[in-house]
Design a protein around this motif. Sequence first.
Motif, mmCIF file in Angstrom:
data_model
loop_
_atom_site.group_PDB
_atom_site.id
_atom_site.type_symbol
_atom_site.label_atom_id
_atom_site.label_comp_id
_atom_site.label_asym_id
_atom_site.label_seq_id
_atom_site.Cartn_x
_atom_site.Cartn_y
_atom_site.Cartn_z
ATOM 1 N N GLY A 44 -8.443 -9.406 3.415
ATOM 2 C CA GLY A 44 -9.847 -9.676 3.700
ATOM 3 C C GLY A 44 -10.687 -8.422 3.740
ATOM 4 O O GLY A 44 -10.689 -7.618 2.805
ATOM 5 N N ALA A 45 -11.395 -8.224 4.853
ATOM 6 C CA ALA A 45 -12.288 -7.077 4.975
ATOM 7 C C ALA A 45 -11.534 -5.751 4.962
ATOM 8 O O ALA A 45 -12.111 -4.703 4.666
ATOM 9 C CB ALA A 45 -13.104 -7.191 6.265
ATOM 10 N N LEU A 46 -10.243 -5.798 5.283
ATOM 11 C CA LEU A 46 -9.433 -4.578 5.290
ATOM 12 C C LEU A 46 -8.783 -4.301 3.933
ATOM 13 O O LEU A 46 -8.028 -3.331 3.803
ATOM 14 C CB LEU A 46 -8.338 -4.683 6.364
ATOM 15 N N ALA A 47 -9.081 -5.140 2.954
ATOM 16 C CA ALA A 47 -8.460 -4.983 1.634
ATOM 17 C C ALA A 47 -8.683 -3.601 1.027
ATOM 18 O O ALA A 47 -7.749 -3.017 0.471
ATOM 19 C CB ALA A 47 -8.949 -6.076 0.687
ATOM 20 N N PRO A 48 -9.896 -3.015 1.103
ATOM 21 C CA PRO A 48 -10.064 -1.670 0.542
ATOM 22 C C PRO A 48 -9.162 -0.631 1.205
ATOM 23 O O PRO A 48 -8.624 0.250 0.526
ATOM 24 C CB PRO A 48 -11.543 -1.367 0.799
ATOM 25 N N LEU A 49 -8.998 -0.731 2.535
ATOM 26 C CA LEU A 49 -8.132 0.205 3.239
ATOM 27 C C LEU A 49 -6.667 -0.035 2.886
ATOM 28 O O LEU A 49 -5.875 0.914 2.802
ATOM 29 C CB LEU A 49 -8.326 0.080 4.747
ATOM 30 N N ALA A 50 -6.300 -1.284 2.664
ATOM 31 C CA ALA A 50 -4.913 -1.602 2.326
ATOM 32 C C ALA A 50 -4.571 -1.181 0.909
ATOM 33 O O ALA A 50 -3.423 -0.811 0.624
ATOM 34 C CB ALA A 50 -4.669 -3.101 2.495
ATOM 35 N N PHE A 51 -5.562 -1.230 0.034
ATOM 36 C CA PHE A 51 -5.276 -0.977 -1.375
ATOM 37 C C PHE A 51 -4.748 0.426 -1.616
ATOM 38 O O PHE A 51 -3.802 0.624 -2.385
ATOM 39 C CB PHE A 51 -6.537 -1.203 -2.227
ATOM 40 N N VAL A 52 -5.345 1.436 -0.967
ATOM 41 C CA VAL A 52 -4.998 2.828 -1.280
ATOM 42 C C VAL A 52 -3.526 3.123 -1.000
ATOM 43 O O VAL A 52 -2.812 3.600 -1.898
ATOM 44 C CB VAL A 52 -5.922 3.798 -0.528
ATOM 45 N N PRO A 53 -2.986 2.864 0.201
ATOM 46 C CA PRO A 53 -1.563 3.165 0.413
ATOM 47 C C PRO A 53 -0.628 2.269 -0.388
ATOM 48 O O PRO A 53 0.402 2.732 -0.892
ATOM 49 C CB PRO A 53 -1.374 2.968 1.922
ATOM 50 N N VAL A 54 -0.985 0.979 -0.521
ATOM 51 C CA VAL A 54 -0.118 0.072 -1.275
ATOM 52 C C VAL A 54 -0.057 0.498 -2.743
ATOM 53 O O VAL A 54 1.030 0.602 -3.335
ATOM 54 C CB VAL A 54 -0.601 -1.388 -1.145
ATOM 55 N N ALA A 55 -1.223 0.766 -3.333
ATOM 56 C CA ALA A 55 -1.249 1.199 -4.729
ATOM 57 C C ALA A 55 -0.582 2.560 -4.889
ATOM 58 O O ALA A 55 0.070 2.826 -5.906
ATOM 59 C CB ALA A 55 -2.694 1.251 -5.232
ATOM 60 N N GLY A 56 -0.737 3.438 -3.896
ATOM 61 C CA GLY A 56 -0.097 4.742 -3.969
ATOM 62 C C GLY A 56 1.415 4.639 -4.035
ATOM 63 O O GLY A 56 2.067 5.304 -4.842
ATOM 64 N N VAL A 57 1.986 3.794 -3.185
ATOM 65 C CA VAL A 57 3.440 3.601 -3.180
ATOM 66 C C VAL A 57 3.902 2.913 -4.466
ATOM 67 O O VAL A 57 4.907 3.306 -5.075
ATOM 68 C CB VAL A 57 3.875 2.792 -1.948
ATOM 69 N N LEU A 58 3.170 1.897 -4.907
ATOM 70 C CA LEU A 58 3.539 1.209 -6.144
ATOM 71 C C LEU A 58 3.488 2.156 -7.343
ATOM 72 O O LEU A 58 4.358 2.112 -8.221
ATOM 73 C CB LEU A 58 2.613 0.018 -6.378
ATOM 74 N N GLY A 59 2.465 3.013 -7.380
ATOM 75 C CA GLY A 59 2.375 3.958 -8.487
ATOM 76 C C GLY A 59 3.546 4.925 -8.500
ATOM 77 O O GLY A 59 4.096 5.253 -9.561
ATOM 78 N N ALA A 60 3.960 5.409 -7.320
ATOM 79 C CA ALA A 60 5.117 6.303 -7.245
ATOM 80 C C ALA A 60 6.398 5.590 -7.666
ATOM 81 O O ALA A 60 7.338 6.226 -8.144
ATOM 82 C CB ALA A 60 5.256 6.856 -5.831
ATOM 83 N N ALA A 61 6.432 4.258 -7.483
ATOM 84 C CA ALA A 61 7.576 3.455 -7.932
ATOM 85 C C ALA A 61 7.468 3.065 -9.401
ATOM 86 O O ALA A 61 8.244 2.242 -9.886
ATOM 87 C CB ALA A 61 7.694 2.199 -7.069
ATOM 88 N N LEU A 62 6.498 3.665 -10.097
ATOM 89 C CA LEU A 62 6.304 3.529 -11.549
ATOM 90 C C LEU A 62 5.671 2.214 -11.974
ATOM 91 O O LEU A 62 5.780 1.820 -13.140
ATOM 92 C CB LEU A 62 7.620 3.755 -12.315
ATOM 93 N N VAL A 63 4.986 1.532 -11.061
ATOM 94 C CA VAL A 63 4.083 0.467 -11.501
ATOM 95 C C VAL A 63 2.940 1.136 -12.261
ATOM 96 O O VAL A 63 2.361 2.111 -11.781
ATOM 97 C CB VAL A 63 3.537 -0.330 -10.304
ATOM 98 N N PRO A 64 2.603 0.664 -13.468
ATOM 99 C CA PRO A 64 1.616 1.372 -14.287
ATOM 100 C C PRO A 64 0.263 1.537 -13.600
ATOM 101 O O PRO A 64 -0.250 0.606 -12.966
ATOM 102 C CB PRO A 64 1.491 0.473 -15.529
ATOM 103 N N GLY A 65 -0.313 2.728 -13.735
ATOM 104 C CA GLY A 65 -1.621 2.992 -13.162
ATOM 105 C C GLY A 65 -2.697 2.087 -13.726
ATOM 106 O O GLY A 65 -3.661 1.745 -13.030
ATOM 107 N N ALA A 66 -2.544 1.680 -14.998
ATOM 108 C CA ALA A 66 -3.523 0.769 -15.590
ATOM 109 C C ALA A 66 -3.559 -0.558 -14.844
ATOM 110 O O ALA A 66 -4.634 -1.121 -14.609
ATOM 111 C CB ALA A 66 -3.192 0.532 -17.069
ATOM 112 N N ALA A 67 -2.389 -1.065 -14.447
ATOM 113 C CA ALA A 67 -2.342 -2.324 -13.705
ATOM 114 C C ALA A 67 -2.963 -2.157 -12.325
ATOM 115 O O ALA A 67 -3.666 -3.051 -11.834
ATOM 116 C CB ALA A 67 -0.901 -2.805 -13.578
ATOM 117 N N LEU A 68 -2.729 -1.011 -11.697
ATOM 118 C CA LEU A 68 -3.297 -0.763 -10.367
ATOM 119 C C LEU A 68 -4.814 -0.665 -10.425
ATOM 120 O O LEU A 68 -5.523 -1.242 -9.600
ATOM 121 C CB LEU A 68 -2.706 0.518 -9.788
#
Length: 225
Positions: A44-68
Motif C-alpha cells: 500500500g502506502a509503504l510500497a515505495p519504501l518496500a520497493f528499494v530493498p526488495v528490488a535491491g536484493v532481487l537485483g543482486a540475485a540476478l533478477v534482470p534490472g529491466a524487469a525491476l
Amino acid sequence: MPSRRGAVLRLAGLLGALSALAGVFLLGGIVGADEIRGWIAPAGALAPLAFVPVAGVLGAALVPGAALSAAAGLLFGPVEGALLSLPAAVVTALLARDVSARTGGGALDELSGTRVRALTAFARRNGLAAVIVQRLLPAVPDGPFSHAFGLAGVRPWQIGLGTAIASGPRALSYALLGANADDLTGTGALLGVALNVATGVVGLGLAWVVLRRERRRLGPVPGEG
C-alpha cells in the motif's frame, strides 16, 4: 596447497551459485515485472519504501534490472518509478559487489593467470569509468557485472557512484516501457525505446574513450607499425 584448494572451493562455490541464479532468473524469466508488482503492491502506502530493498536484493540475485525497473513503472508511473529504481540499483550494486568480494575476491587473485590479472588491474585503475560505461552499454546486464566488479576489487564508492550516475537514463527508459506496457506503440513507450538506444550509443562512445586512454597509457604494442 590447502590455501589454494580453499581458494578453488570458494571461487567455484560462488560461480556455481551465480550460475544457478542466472539460469533461474536471468535466463529462465521466472520472476518478471508482474510478479514483482504482485509482491510490492500489497504494501500500500509503504510500497515505495518496500520497493528499494526488495528490488535491491532481487537485483543482486540476478533478477534482470529491466524487469525491476518495468515493475517500478507499472507500480508508480515512469517518473517515480525511475526515481525509485535508481537507489534500488545502487543497493543491488553494493550488495552484489560485497558478496562477491568477500567470497571470491582473494581467491580470484590467488588463482588467476596473466590475462585475468590484467583485466582486474584495468578494472581497478578505471573503476568509476568502467562502472559508468558498463551501466550505459546496451543489452549488458548489471547484476553479473556487479558481482564481477566485486571479484575484480573495484571499490564500493566507485561502483555505488558509477551506478548512481549512469543507471538513471536506462531506469527511466524501462520505467517508461513498464508504465506504458498496455500500449507499446504509444508515445511513452517509444520515448523509452529511444532513450534506451541513446543511452547505449553514449555508452559505446565512452567505452571507446576509456579504451583509447588505456592504450595510450600502456604505450605502443610491440610489432605495430
